[in-house]
Design a protein around this motif. Structure first.
Motif, PDB file in Angstrom:
ATOM      1  N   VAL B 146       0.861  -1.297  -0.011  1.00 40.55           N
ATOM      2  CA  VAL B 146       0.033  -0.167  -0.074  1.00 40.55           C
ATOM      3  C   VAL B 146       0.774   1.403  -0.050  1.00 40.55           C
ATOM      4  O   VAL B 146       0.371   2.082  -0.659  1.00 40.55           O
ATOM      5  CB  VAL B 146      -0.886   0.080   1.374  1.00 40.55           C
ATOM      6  CG1 VAL B 146      -2.264  -0.872   0.867  1.00 40.55           C
ATOM      7  CG2 VAL B 146      -0.358  -0.266   2.524  1.00 40.55           C
ATOM      8  N   VAL B 149       2.560   1.945  -3.387  1.00 38.58           N
ATOM      9  CA  VAL B 149       1.624   2.409  -4.375  1.00 38.58           C
ATOM     10  C   VAL B 149       1.159   3.542  -4.227  1.00 38.58           C
ATOM     11  O   VAL B 149       0.918   4.608  -5.196  1.00 38.58           O
ATOM     12  CB  VAL B 149       0.253   1.299  -4.468  1.00 38.58           C
ATOM     13  CG1 VAL B 149      -0.745   1.967  -5.262  1.00 38.58           C
ATOM     14  CG2 VAL B 149       0.912  -0.103  -4.901  1.00 38.58           C
ATOM     15  N   ARG B 150       0.743   4.245  -3.041  1.00 43.37           N
ATOM     16  CA  ARG B 150       0.351   5.588  -2.733  1.00 43.37           C
ATOM     17  C   ARG B 150       1.270   6.653  -3.174  1.00 43.37           C
ATOM     18  O   ARG B 150       0.964   7.572  -3.853  1.00 43.37           O
ATOM     19  CB  ARG B 150      -0.101   5.648  -1.200  1.00 43.37           C
ATOM     20  CG  ARG B 150      -0.412   7.091  -0.917  1.00 43.37           C
ATOM     21  CD  ARG B 150      -0.171   7.339   0.712  1.00 43.37           C
ATOM     22  NE  ARG B 150      -1.136   8.040   0.990  1.00 43.37           N
ATOM     23  CZ  ARG B 150      -1.279   8.403   2.463  1.00 43.37           C
ATOM     24  NH1 ARG B 150      -0.768   7.933   3.177  1.00 43.37           N
ATOM     25  NH2 ARG B 150      -2.196   9.088   2.746  1.00 43.37           N
ATOM     26  N   ASP B 153       1.603   6.824  -6.762  1.00 42.28           N
ATOM     27  CA  ASP B 153       0.561   7.599  -7.448  1.00 42.28           C
ATOM     28  C   ASP B 153       1.015   9.124  -7.413  1.00 42.28           C
ATOM     29  O   ASP B 153       0.755   9.880  -8.181  1.00 42.28           O
ATOM     30  CB  ASP B 153      -0.806   7.409  -6.459  1.00 42.28           C
ATOM     31  CG  ASP B 153      -1.773   8.097  -7.307  1.00 42.28           C
ATOM     32  OD1 ASP B 153      -2.427   7.841  -8.211  1.00 42.28           O
ATOM     33  OD2 ASP B 153      -2.389   9.147  -6.596  1.00 42.28           O
ATOM     34  N   ARG B 154       1.567   9.430  -6.091  1.00 38.18           N
ATOM     35  CA  ARG B 154       2.027  10.962  -6.132  1.00 38.18           C
ATOM     36  C   ARG B 154       3.118  11.274  -7.136  1.00 38.18           C
ATOM     37  O   ARG B 154       3.066  12.423  -7.784  1.00 38.18           O
ATOM     38  CB  ARG B 154       2.552  11.108  -4.674  1.00 38.18           C
ATOM     39  CG  ARG B 154       2.861  12.472  -4.063  1.00 38.18           C
ATOM     40  CD  ARG B 154       1.654  12.912  -3.705  1.00 38.18           C
ATOM     41  NE  ARG B 154       1.644  14.415  -3.622  1.00 38.18           N
ATOM     42  CZ  ARG B 154       2.182  15.088  -2.571  1.00 38.18           C
ATOM     43  NH1 ARG B 154       2.598  14.475  -1.441  1.00 38.18           N
ATOM     44  NH2 ARG B 154       2.491  16.432  -2.427  1.00 38.18           N
ATOM     45  N   ILE B 200      -5.209   0.590 -10.319  1.00 36.44           N
ATOM     46  CA  ILE B 200      -5.085   1.875  -9.412  1.00 36.44           C
ATOM     47  C   ILE B 200      -4.089   2.906  -9.917  1.00 36.44           C
ATOM     48  O   ILE B 200      -4.567   4.023 -10.153  1.00 36.44           O
ATOM     49  CB  ILE B 200      -4.629   1.577  -8.040  1.00 36.44           C
ATOM     50  CG1 ILE B 200      -5.488   0.563  -7.342  1.00 36.44           C
ATOM     51  CG2 ILE B 200      -4.222   2.472  -7.238  1.00 36.44           C
ATOM     52  CD1 ILE B 200      -5.013  -0.184  -6.064  1.00 36.44           C
ATOM     53  N   LEU B 201      -2.998   2.592 -10.636  1.00 35.46           N
ATOM     54  CA  LEU B 201      -2.063   3.655 -10.922  1.00 35.46           C
ATOM     55  C   LEU B 201      -2.478   4.074 -12.508  1.00 35.46           C
ATOM     56  O   LEU B 201      -1.792   5.238 -12.967  1.00 35.46           O
ATOM     57  CB  LEU B 201      -0.566   3.164 -10.917  1.00 35.46           C
ATOM     58  CG  LEU B 201      -0.263   2.880  -9.412  1.00 35.46           C
ATOM     59  CD1 LEU B 201       1.298   2.569  -9.195  1.00 35.46           C
ATOM     60  CD2 LEU B 201      -0.353   4.550  -8.460  1.00 35.46           C
TER      61      LEU B 201
END
Lengths: 99, 271
Positions: B146, B149-150, B153-154, B200-201
């Motif tokens: 997690v 991945v977060r 994304d940033r 997600i990405l």
């Protein structure tokens, strides 16, 4: 480890996926416009502070993006005794902690 | 004119430096002229992973400040002569790097090499921004976890807004490289699947590097895994990724380390 735990499905990955999807949907919307709004908030505060005493929290800025029109909403709460004594051309901006 | 590629991630420890060295060596072994540049000023490690730590004389900051020419600072790999390294400075302040100075060095490297691979520091601060600034292509290294991945994304958001290409209204070509992937755990729903991360990405997949002890073994030896053990699972995955970077269409599979019967029986017990 008992016999049951061998058969119990440990599925933490779907939880991770769902948490990420919710979190990132939020973060993308916030981070995308935070730069502009934060800059606007600071600059508007600085201009206001030259003329009136105003609380940091009294300036609220909102932006709504529509399909054809976006609106910028600036809401300033001005206290009754806000105006500063005398004109202050070019005075240094100062933002008191509370009005 | 070469291509400028940034290897980036946001989060630390996900495999940026390993991937820079491995992809650089894989491209160079395919005949491409490659330079890998370490942007992690103060915490340089690309030299160590590539086994060149005792050959560093000049570094990126020396070149940016004009104390050394680019050709003087480049360290040519002893195993592949089409692979060069420009190390980061270990001692100087990272404020010594300026946009203009970095732009000049990258422009010169672009003239000389087919690929200029920039190894980004972790974080979203100045060093990471300098590393991605000139990029045409970005490899976003992500663990199926997690926090990684977060952070990816940033970083994708910054690639779309803080690069020279973005300023010109153009796109940086972005690719996802999933590292430390364990297909077994993913199939048991204990680890995010590659498809989850991709959904997600939503950037195209460059490759899947399986979790493997070969990666640590290679860094112990000071060699990119693609040179230290080219037949190992992670090396094959990096070779495939390098071919995709060159535009070849290669099916995405997760290579697995071949283990003998004894290895299969006892391989997991040692740790």
């Amino acid at each position: 480890m008992n016999l049951m735990s061998l058969f119990r499905k440990r599925s933490s990955a779907p939880v991770a996926r769902d948490r990420l999807q919710v979190l990132l949907a939020h973060e993308r919307s916030v981070i995308g416009k935070s730069d502009l709004l934060a800059t606007l908030q600071e600059e508007i505060l600085a201009v206001l502070a030259r003329h009136i005493t105003v609380d940091r929290d009294a300036v609220q800025i909102k932006m709504d993006r529509g399909a054809s029109v976006s609106t910028l909403e600036i809401d300033v709460e001005v206290p009754l005794n806000a105006s500063k004594a005398g004109p202050r051309p070019g005075g240094t901006p100062s933002v008191p902690a509370s009005a | 004119m070469g291509k400028v590629l940034v290897v980036t991630s946001g989060k630390g420890g996900v495999g940026k430096t390993t991937s820079t060295a491995s992809l650089g060596a894989a491209l160079a072994r395919g005949g491409e002229n490659v330079v890998v540049i370490d942007f992690d000023v103060g915490l340089r490690n690309l030299d160590l992973v590539m086994g060149a730590e005792r050959r560093v004389v000049f570094d990126l900051i020396n070149v940016v400040q004009g104390d050394a020419k680019l050709a003087q600072a480049l360290i040519r790999d002893k195993r592949i002569d089409t692979l060069s390294l420009l190390p980061a400075s270990q001692t100087r302040d990272k404020d010594a790097l300026t946009n203009e100075g970095v732009d000049k060095v990258i422009a010169e490297a672009r003239e000389k090499f087919d690929w200029v691979i920039c190894d980004s520091p972790a974080g979203i601060e100045r060093g990471a921004l300098l590393a991605m600034r000139n990029a045409d292509v970005a490899v976003v290294v992500t663990n199926p976890e997690v926090s990684s991945v977060r952070d990816s994304d940033r970083i994708i958001g910054m690639l779309d807004s803080k690069t020279l290409r973005a300023e010109k209204g153009e796109q940086v070509e972005k690719h996802l490289l999933v590292t430390r992937y364990d297909p077994g755990r993913a199939s048991r729903n204990e680890m995010l699947k590659v498809d989850d991360v991709l959904e997600i990405l939503s950037i195209p997949l460059l490759g899947i590097i399986p979790e493997s002890e070969e990666v640590l073994r290679a860094s112990n030896m000071g060699a990119p895994v693609t040179l230290n053990n080219p037949d190992s699972a992670p090396a094959r995955a990096y070779f495939d990724a390098a071919r995709r970077l060159k535009g070849e269409l290669v099916d995405v599979v997760v290579p697995l380390d071949r283990k003998g019967l004894i290895g299969r029986l006892f391989g997991r017990r040692v740790a």
